[in-house]
Write an enzyme that holds these catalytic residues in place. Structure first.
Site, PDB file in Angstrom:
ATOM      1  N   CYS A  45       0.807  -1.232   0.000  1.00 18.19           N
ATOM      2  CA  CYS A  45       0.000   0.000   0.000  1.00 18.19           C
ATOM      3  C   CYS A  45       0.836   1.276   0.000  1.00 18.19           C
ATOM      4  CB  CYS A  45      -0.939   0.044   1.203  1.00 18.19           C
ATOM      5  SG  CYS A  45      -1.672  -1.542   1.646  1.00 18.19           S
ATOM      6  N   CYS A  48       1.642   3.683  -3.094  1.00 15.04           N
ATOM      7  CA  CYS A  48       0.660   4.638  -3.634  1.00 15.04           C
ATOM      8  C   CYS A  48       0.194   5.642  -2.588  1.00 15.04           C
ATOM      9  CB  CYS A  48      -0.560   3.891  -4.178  1.00 15.04           C
ATOM     10  SG  CYS A  48      -0.168   2.955  -5.647  1.00 15.04           S
ATOM     11  N   HIS A  49       0.092   5.199  -1.318  1.00 14.95           N
ATOM     12  CA  HIS A  49      -0.526   6.072  -0.311  1.00 14.95           C
ATOM     13  C   HIS A  49       0.489   6.772   0.584  1.00 14.95           C
ATOM     14  CE1 HIS A  49      -4.546   4.541  -1.319  1.00 14.95           C
ATOM     15  NE2 HIS A  49      -3.960   3.360  -1.451  1.00 14.95           N
ATOM     16  N   MET A  86      -7.523   1.866  -8.271  1.00 13.70           N
ATOM     17  CA  MET A  86      -7.083   1.052  -7.126  1.00 13.70           C
ATOM     18  C   MET A  86      -7.242  -0.432  -7.477  1.00 13.70           C
ATOM     19  SD  MET A  86      -6.775   0.765  -3.540  1.00 13.70           S
ATOM     20  CE  MET A  86      -7.034  -0.676  -2.501  1.00 13.70           C
ATOM     21  N   HIS A 322       5.405  10.837 -11.043  1.00 14.53           N
ATOM     22  CA  HIS A 322       5.587   9.384 -10.913  1.00 14.53           C
ATOM     23  C   HIS A 322       6.621   8.882 -11.936  1.00 14.53           C
ATOM     24  CE1 HIS A 322       4.512   5.539  -9.255  1.00 14.53           C
ATOM     25  NE2 HIS A 322       4.326   5.052 -10.461  1.00 14.53           N
ATOM     26  N   HIS A 364       0.059   6.955 -16.925  1.00 14.61           N
ATOM     27  CA  HIS A 364       1.085   6.062 -16.370  1.00 14.61           C
ATOM     28  C   HIS A 364       1.902   5.520 -17.547  1.00 14.61           C
ATOM     29  CE1 HIS A 364       3.097   2.794 -14.295  1.00 14.61           C
ATOM     30  NE2 HIS A 364       2.680   3.275 -13.148  1.00 14.61           N
TER      31      HIS A 364
END
Ligand code: DHE
Length: 544
Positions: A45, A48-49, A86, A322, A364
């Protein structure tokens, strides 16, 4: 108002255990479940978070936000994923793990420790000093066509001979190994794991051999090496998520030389405690690394010609940065500001901001794909996590200013939740995957367009079910087809069929680029969860 502020300050000043006492109904876990969930959070996790859960590609998961969603909604989101990008975890985590992680993210986040240059030095292992390494190549493998393949959940890379399709060697690397980058000489492969471990593999031995190792951080995603004239193989640079910093190392020994924090203000002028280092590219024309700092939304051009008087040019772009790569001329660096639905463009020659291009949701690109479009000339492509399109952006401001830094075309992808596009200068094909799609059919397929047909109204994609071609049979995990990578000649493209589960079989499917027919399926019990593939020649020279 004043009274409320005073109460908050008093609470903040209290020791952690006392302040917790105020929240009598706060979610809790046993020490064992908390430790296990912390591990899962870190592994699945945090990327991304964020470790502090402030959110980036993923949403902010600080307790004030996660608690609002509540236990059962959180379990559903984590289990089944969302259309917003997600991914689903019900095929990877058990029911209890899902339940506990949903509770864990309603509890206060814990910051891991810092990691200094001195800490790094203590972990540094120079297995083979430079003067004890081979003075000539000791094998007969065509090194230009070797693929370094991430075996994600095995913590290994497979070095596959691209000519024979045989595994030449398997090398132990960091946990959940992430990417490989090749030094400009083509001799060394630098492999970075999510746990911060960096391994340097020497390809001149009879079998690929690790000659140096270091733990550069607690969480890392990126690595590259110096490529400017006079600096070939001299330095490596590792970008860390935690602690948020980049580290410059000796390119032949991995001795850590310089550590620079990326904490600071964002493009909006707010302080951020965790601005993580995302993609890094190495300039071929100047002694500079281009370092994308995710949470600040800034690209740092780091001049490594003088490490004592280090010069950084900090370029404001957009949040949250990113992945990205070069345009075909290598003058421009294009990087996804994925939460802003933009591609940021930096002019490497002038050392300046060039443009922000609005795109569909959550671009992306990986490193992107450069094609010569029949109508718009040189364009760079990205696919999207949040939309089923492939976006083409004009990249030639000199000869085609009317198209430069504009979305000139949007092509249909077979699904959203895409991660990577790919082409090769010798190919007439443009490919896109959608591995994180919750629909097994879409996750297992790729879309391909003929570049020479893109100017006409009849440009029709072909959708190929690559997972079916691998013939893995029924698996518990989805068979996700991820990251096309060309061979050196540009006449084959390799896709991983990734079951995301290390106990189940995976494969690599090799497709003939001209006929688009399956040419070979690499299956081997040692190929555990293969994901990224890095062809030596293409990675060494930034060919994409
Ligand atoms: Fe990656 C590149 C971060 C999950 C496979 N990934 C990158 C880069 C970043 C990044 C910053 C650019 C590196 C560069 O160019 O210097 N990746 C992250 C994450 O934060 C994220 C979303 C979640 C995490 O916890 O790590 C994440 N990545 C994944 C995966 O789950 C993938 C699909 C499978 C795997 O092996 O981990 C994956 N990422 C890749 C690959 C690249 C990559 C194959 C390099 C693409 C290229 O062509 O260079």
């Amino acid at each position: 108002m004043k009274k409320r502020l005073r109460t908050a300050l008093t609470l903040a000043a209290l020791p952690f255990s006392v302040s917790m006492a105020f929240a009598a109904d706060a979610p809790t876990l046993s020490a064992e479940a908390k430790a296990a969930s912390g591990k899962i959070y870190f592994e699945r996790c945090a990327g991304c978070h964020g470790m502090l859960r402030k959110g980036a590609t993923g949403k902010n998961l600080e307790p004030a936000n996660s608690a609002k969603l509540g236990q059962s909604r959180l379990e559903k989101v984590i289990g089944y994923g969302t259309e917003g990008g997600m991914p689903n975890f019900d095929d990877i985590l058990t029911k209890d793990e899902l339940k506990n992680i949903a509770t864990y993210i309603q509890m206060p986040p814990e910051a891991p420790p810092e990691w200094s240059l001195d800490d790094m030095k203590k972990t540094w292992k120079l297995h083979v000093p430079v003067d004890q390494r081979p003075t000539r190549k000791m094998n007969s493998v065509n090194l230009n066509n070797v693929f370094s393949v991430t075996l994600r959940d095995a913590g290994e890379v497979a070095l596959i001979d691209g000519d024979t399709k045989q595994i030449w060697g398997i090398v132990k690397t960091g946990y959940a190994v992430h990417i490989s980058r090749i030094s400009l000489s083509g001799r060394y492969i630098h492999v970075v794991g999510r746990d911060g471990r960096l391994d340097m593999i020497d390809l001149w031995y009879e079998k690929p051999t690790v000659v140096a190792t270091i733990k550069a951080g607690f969480e890392t995603r990126s690595v590259d090496t110096s490529k400017a004239k006079g600096y070939e193989d001299k330095y490596a640079v590792v970008g860390s998520y935690w602690p948020p910093q980049y580290t410059i190392l000796d390119g032949l020994t991995l001795e850590p030389l310089k550590n620079v924090s990326t904490r600071g203000t964002t493009v909006d002028g707010a302080y951020h405690p965790e601005p993580r280092v995302a993609s890094i590219v190495s300039s071929t024309t100047k002694p500079e690394f281009l370092i994308s700092v995710k949470e600040t939304g800034m690209v740092k051009m780091v001049d490594y010609s003088d490490l004592t008087n280090l010069r950084e040019t900090t370029i404001n772009t957009a949040k949250f940065l990113h992945d990205g790569g070069y345009d075909s001329s290598k003058r421009y660096f294009l990087v996804a500001a994925n939460a802003s639905n933009k591609i940021a463009v930096v002019d490497i020659k002038e050392g300046k901001f060039e443009a922000l291009v609005d795109t569909a949701k959550i671009p992306h690109p990986g490193r992107g794909a450069n094609i010569n479009h029949p109508k718009y000339g040189p364009v760079w492509a990205t696919s999207h996590l949040g939309a089923d399109v492939i976006t083409l952006i004009g990249t030639d401001p000199k000869n085609r200013p009317e198209h430069a830094w504009k979305v000139v075309q949007e092509l249909k992808n077979h699904g959203a939740n895409s991660l990577f596009v790919k082409t090769h200068p010798k190919s007439d094909n443009l490919w896109a995957d959608s591995p994180l799609n919750p629909d097994p059919k879409l996750a297992g397929s790729v879309t391909v367009y003929k570049v020479s047909e893109l100017g006409g109204a009849d440009a029709k994609p072909e959708v190929i079910d690559v997972a079916a071609a691998a013939r893995l049979g029924q698996t518990k995990g989805l068979q996700r087809v991820v990251q096309g990578e060309y061979n050196e000649k540009g006449d084959e493209i390799w896709f991983s069929v990734w079951t995301g589960n290390k106990t189940e079989p995976s494969a690599i499917v090799v497709i003939d680029d001209k006929t688009r027919k399956v040419k070979h399926v690499i299956k081997d019990k040692r190929l555990v969860t293969p994901t990224g593939k890095f062809n030596v020649h293409n990675t060494q020279h930034d060919v994409y």
